[in-house]
Write a protein that holds these residues in place. Structure first.
Motif, mmCIF file in Angstrom:
data_model
loop_
_atom_site.group_PDB
_atom_site.id
_atom_site.type_symbol
_atom_site.label_atom_id
_atom_site.label_comp_id
_atom_site.label_asym_id
_atom_site.label_seq_id
_atom_site.Cartn_x
_atom_site.Cartn_y
_atom_site.Cartn_z
ATOM 1 N N VAL A 4 0.846 -1.182 0.000
ATOM 2 C CA VAL A 4 0.000 0.000 0.000
ATOM 3 C C VAL A 4 0.878 1.227 0.000
ATOM 4 O O VAL A 4 1.822 1.327 0.789
ATOM 5 N N GLY A 5 0.591 2.177 -0.887
ATOM 6 C CA GLY A 5 1.393 3.389 -0.982
ATOM 7 C C GLY A 5 1.159 4.318 0.190
ATOM 8 O O GLY A 5 0.322 4.082 1.060
ATOM 9 N N LEU A 6 1.913 5.408 0.233
ATOM 10 C CA LEU A 6 1.764 6.394 1.291
ATOM 11 C C LEU A 6 0.354 6.947 1.308
ATOM 12 O O LEU A 6 -0.220 7.257 0.275
ATOM 13 N N ALA A 7 -0.194 7.098 2.490
ATOM 14 C CA ALA A 7 -1.569 7.583 2.616
ATOM 15 C C ALA A 7 -1.640 9.066 2.295
ATOM 16 O O ALA A 7 -0.744 9.832 2.612
ATOM 17 N N VAL A 8 -2.717 9.441 1.654
ATOM 18 C CA VAL A 8 -3.015 10.853 1.419
ATOM 19 C C VAL A 8 -4.414 11.100 1.940
ATOM 20 O O VAL A 8 -5.177 10.163 2.156
ATOM 21 N N PRO A 9 -4.796 12.336 2.193
ATOM 22 C CA PRO A 9 -6.144 12.599 2.701
ATOM 23 C C PRO A 9 -7.201 12.014 1.783
ATOM 24 O O PRO A 9 -7.165 12.201 0.572
ATOM 25 N N ALA A 10 -8.137 11.288 2.363
ATOM 26 C CA ALA A 10 -9.206 10.686 1.564
ATOM 27 C C ALA A 10 -10.110 11.773 1.017
ATOM 28 O O ALA A 10 -10.488 12.695 1.721
ATOM 29 N N ARG A 11 -10.480 11.637 -0.263
ATOM 30 C CA ARG A 11 -11.320 12.653 -0.891
ATOM 31 C C ARG A 11 -12.362 11.965 -1.751
ATOM 32 O O ARG A 11 -12.528 12.261 -2.913
ATOM 33 N N HIS A 12 -13.100 11.013 -1.160
ATOM 34 C CA HIS A 12 -14.019 10.243 -1.990
ATOM 35 C C HIS A 12 -15.202 11.067 -2.460
ATOM 36 O O HIS A 12 -15.922 10.650 -3.360
ATOM 37 N N LEU A 140 -7.300 11.022 -9.630
ATOM 38 C CA LEU A 140 -6.412 9.871 -9.743
ATOM 39 C C LEU A 140 -5.054 10.150 -9.112
ATOM 40 O O LEU A 140 -4.439 9.252 -8.527
ATOM 41 N N ASP A 141 -4.578 11.386 -9.220
ATOM 42 C CA ASP A 141 -3.275 11.723 -8.646
ATOM 43 C C ASP A 141 -3.263 11.532 -7.132
ATOM 44 O O ASP A 141 -2.232 11.195 -6.544
ATOM 45 N N ASP A 142 -4.395 11.766 -6.482
ATOM 46 C CA ASP A 142 -4.460 11.710 -5.025
ATOM 47 C C ASP A 142 -4.767 10.315 -4.478
ATOM 48 O O ASP A 142 -4.814 10.134 -3.261
ATOM 49 N N ALA A 143 -4.997 9.357 -5.349
ATOM 50 C CA ALA A 143 -5.333 8.011 -4.882
ATOM 51 C C ALA A 143 -4.097 7.305 -4.326
ATOM 52 O O ALA A 143 -2.994 7.447 -4.856
ATOM 53 N N THR A 144 -4.281 6.549 -3.252
ATOM 54 C CA THR A 144 -3.206 5.701 -2.758
ATOM 55 C C THR A 144 -3.027 4.517 -3.701
ATOM 56 O O THR A 144 -3.889 4.238 -4.538
ATOM 57 N N CYS A 145 -1.923 3.811 -3.560
ATOM 58 C CA CYS A 145 -1.630 2.663 -4.422
ATOM 59 C C CYS A 145 -1.749 1.374 -3.618
ATOM 60 O O CYS A 145 -1.188 1.260 -2.526
ATOM 61 N N LEU A 146 -2.495 0.424 -4.143
ATOM 62 C CA LEU A 146 -2.666 -0.880 -3.505
ATOM 63 C C LEU A 146 -2.293 -1.948 -4.525
ATOM 64 O O LEU A 146 -2.900 -2.018 -5.596
ATOM 65 N N THR A 147 -1.288 -2.765 -4.200
ATOM 66 C CA THR A 147 -0.838 -3.817 -5.103
ATOM 67 C C THR A 147 -1.023 -5.168 -4.436
ATOM 68 O O THR A 147 -0.539 -5.388 -3.318
ATOM 69 N N ALA A 148 -1.737 -6.071 -5.085
ATOM 70 C CA ALA A 148 -1.951 -7.427 -4.575
ATOM 71 C C ALA A 148 -1.470 -8.418 -5.622
ATOM 72 O O ALA A 148 -1.833 -8.310 -6.797
ATOM 73 N N THR A 149 -0.654 -9.381 -5.207
ATOM 74 C CA THR A 149 -0.055 -10.317 -6.159
ATOM 75 C C THR A 149 -0.821 -11.628 -6.287
ATOM 76 O O THR A 149 -0.488 -12.438 -7.149
ATOM 77 N N ASP A 150 -1.824 -11.844 -5.429
ATOM 78 C CA ASP A 150 -2.607 -13.072 -5.532
ATOM 79 C C ASP A 150 -4.016 -12.822 -5.006
ATOM 80 O O ASP A 150 -4.286 -11.825 -4.333
ATOM 81 N N GLY A 151 -4.921 -13.757 -5.307
ATOM 82 C CA GLY A 151 -6.321 -13.599 -4.953
ATOM 83 C C GLY A 151 -6.597 -13.481 -3.466
ATOM 84 O O GLY A 151 -7.316 -12.569 -3.035
ATOM 85 N N PRO A 152 -6.084 -14.392 -2.627
ATOM 86 C CA PRO A 152 -6.356 -14.294 -1.188
ATOM 87 C C PRO A 152 -5.889 -12.972 -0.581
ATOM 88 O O PRO A 152 -6.566 -12.404 0.281
ATOM 89 N N THR A 153 -4.728 -12.497 -1.022
ATOM 90 C CA THR A 153 -4.239 -11.214 -0.516
ATOM 91 C C THR A 153 -5.184 -10.088 -0.902
ATOM 92 O O THR A 153 -5.481 -9.192 -0.102
ATOM 93 N N LEU A 154 -5.674 -10.123 -2.134
ATOM 94 C CA LEU A 154 -6.606 -9.099 -2.585
ATOM 95 C C LEU A 154 -7.900 -9.147 -1.779
ATOM 96 O O LEU A 154 -8.436 -8.102 -1.384
ATOM 97 N N GLU A 155 -8.403 -10.333 -1.511
ATOM 98 C CA GLU A 155 -9.643 -10.459 -0.742
ATOM 99 C C GLU A 155 -9.493 -9.852 0.646
ATOM 100 O O GLU A 155 -10.393 -9.153 1.132
ATOM 101 N N ARG A 156 -8.356 -10.090 1.291
ATOM 102 C CA ARG A 156 -8.125 -9.500 2.617
ATOM 103 C C ARG A 156 -8.028 -7.980 2.523
ATOM 104 O O ARG A 156 -8.553 -7.257 3.377
ATOM 105 N N ALA A 157 -7.359 -7.496 1.480
ATOM 106 C CA ALA A 157 -7.207 -6.046 1.318
ATOM 107 C C ALA A 157 -8.554 -5.371 1.093
ATOM 108 O O ALA A 157 -8.822 -4.292 1.636
ATOM 109 N N LEU A 158 -9.416 -6.004 0.319
ATOM 110 C CA LEU A 158 -10.729 -5.424 0.043
ATOM 111 C C LEU A 158 -11.566 -5.346 1.319
ATOM 112 O O LEU A 158 -12.296 -4.375 1.533
#
Length: 363
Positions: A4-12, A140-158
């Protein structure tokens, strides 16, 4: 593995903030066009007080460089707006007209039982569109980065995404199955906007909200994603150009194949759909020529007005006419992956015939 990239203020709610610019003096004094260079972008159906879209009862405001022209057709209409000294009120009779300035927050407060009015959206051509709105461009510039290399990891992240967060998901595999399951289990608080699908990487914007995300909100945010990708493309970013093409193709597919057919079947306005589909054709053609100054300016002007018409006039009417199947429609729209642009438009064409009507048929 999860990164997960560096956090930035959420702006949803950033796309909403872009629609409520601050102005120094909020009044409803204008009874005539405020500028000789006003360009009409759209005109609503006739609204009756007894069957008023809910959004008009809540505080809302024209976006930057936009004026709303309110025309009372019959009866008495009571409106309120937020002025310098708080809430101000005005009763308008049949034949009254008020021009509502950019950023003026107003709402319908009541009126006579026979009250009816229309709204027109106008742009001041003294201000030209040279780029997407800054707040939307930063989405898009303000979004954090989330990288998951496999399905189970992605499910936990979600499952662990915090309300108010938005991030760019990058995976080396197709995440549609995992994301779709998470969306269905989220009670409407998780949404995605897929951006890229290659043999080596899949990219999507994920948004987790504190409250369920409605279809109107989702479609508006999809516009914001397109404008954010456009901002990067105009800076010469090749990946953002790819995202722009993919996001726009998917969005037009949503409208032409998922929204317009049931809307027309429910008695929706064929002229609106014909005009919007005509504009879709212009957007597709000019997107391929953004390196040309004339085509780029035409694309920016058309996209800006097109999005405004849809969010303020068309989408609310679609939701009002398709209430019986709205939950299913929302699930189809929000769960859709990337599409091929060559398939977009066929359903709308089948539903309403020739889709190359004049721009004057737009709402």
């Amino acid at each position: 593995m999860l990164r997960v990239g560096l956090a930035v203020p959420a702006r949803h709610d950033l796309w909403r903030a872009a629609r409520l610019p601050h102005t120094r003096r909020m009044t409803l004094d204008h009874t005539r066009p405020p500028s000789p260079r006003m360009r009409q972008l759209g005109r609503s159906r006739e609204y009756e007080l007894m069957a008023l879209p809910e959004r008009l009862r809540h505080w809302h405001a024209p976006r930057a460089n936009r004026w709303e022209c309110l025309q009372v057709m019959r009866g008495r209409l009571d409106i309120q707006w937020l002025g310098e000294d708080g809430i101000a009120a005005l009763a308008l009779g049949a034949g009254s007209t008020r021009w509502i300035a950019p950023g003026t927050r107003w709402r319908v407060h009541g009126g006579g039982p026979d009250a009816a009015f229309v709204l027109e959206i106008h742009a001041d051509d003294a201000t030209t569109a040279a780029a997407p709105q800054p707040l939307r461009a930063a989405w898009l510039d303000d979004a954090t980065c989330l990288t998951a290399t496999d399905g189970p990891t992605l499910e936990r992240a979600l499952r662990s995404l915090a309300p108010g967060s938005h991030c760019l998901l990058r995976t080396p595999f197709d995440p549609t199955s995992q994301v779709g399951a998470a969306i269905r289990a989220s009670a409407g608080t998780l949404a995605w906007h897929p951006l890229e699908r290659t043999a080596h990487e899949h990219v999507a914007l994920l948004v987790r909200a504190a409250q369920p995300i409605g279809l109107l909100e989702y479609l508006g945010r999809d516009h914001a994603v397109i404008e954010a990708a456009l901002a990067g493309a105009l800076r010469g970013d090749a990946q953002r150009m790819l995202w722009l093409r993919n996001a726009l193709a998917r969005h037009l597919f949503i409208e032409e194949q998922l929204l317009f057919p049931p809307y027309l079947a429910a008695g929706g306005r064929e002229g609106w759909v014909r005009g919007l589909c005509n504009e879709h054709g212009h957007l597709r053609r000019d997107l391929a020529r953004l390196d040309d100054a004339v085509a780029r300016r035409r694309f920016l002007l058309l996209l800006d007005g097109h999005d405004e018409k849809e969010e303020q006039l068309v989408y609310p009417d679609i939701l009002a006419r398709t209430q019986a199947r709205q939950a299913r429609l929302a699930a189809e729209v929000m769960g859709l992956g990337l599409v091929a642009d060559s398939t977009a438009g066929s359903a709308a064409t089948d539903a309403q015939g020739n889709r190359t009507g004049p721009l004057a048929s737009s709402p």
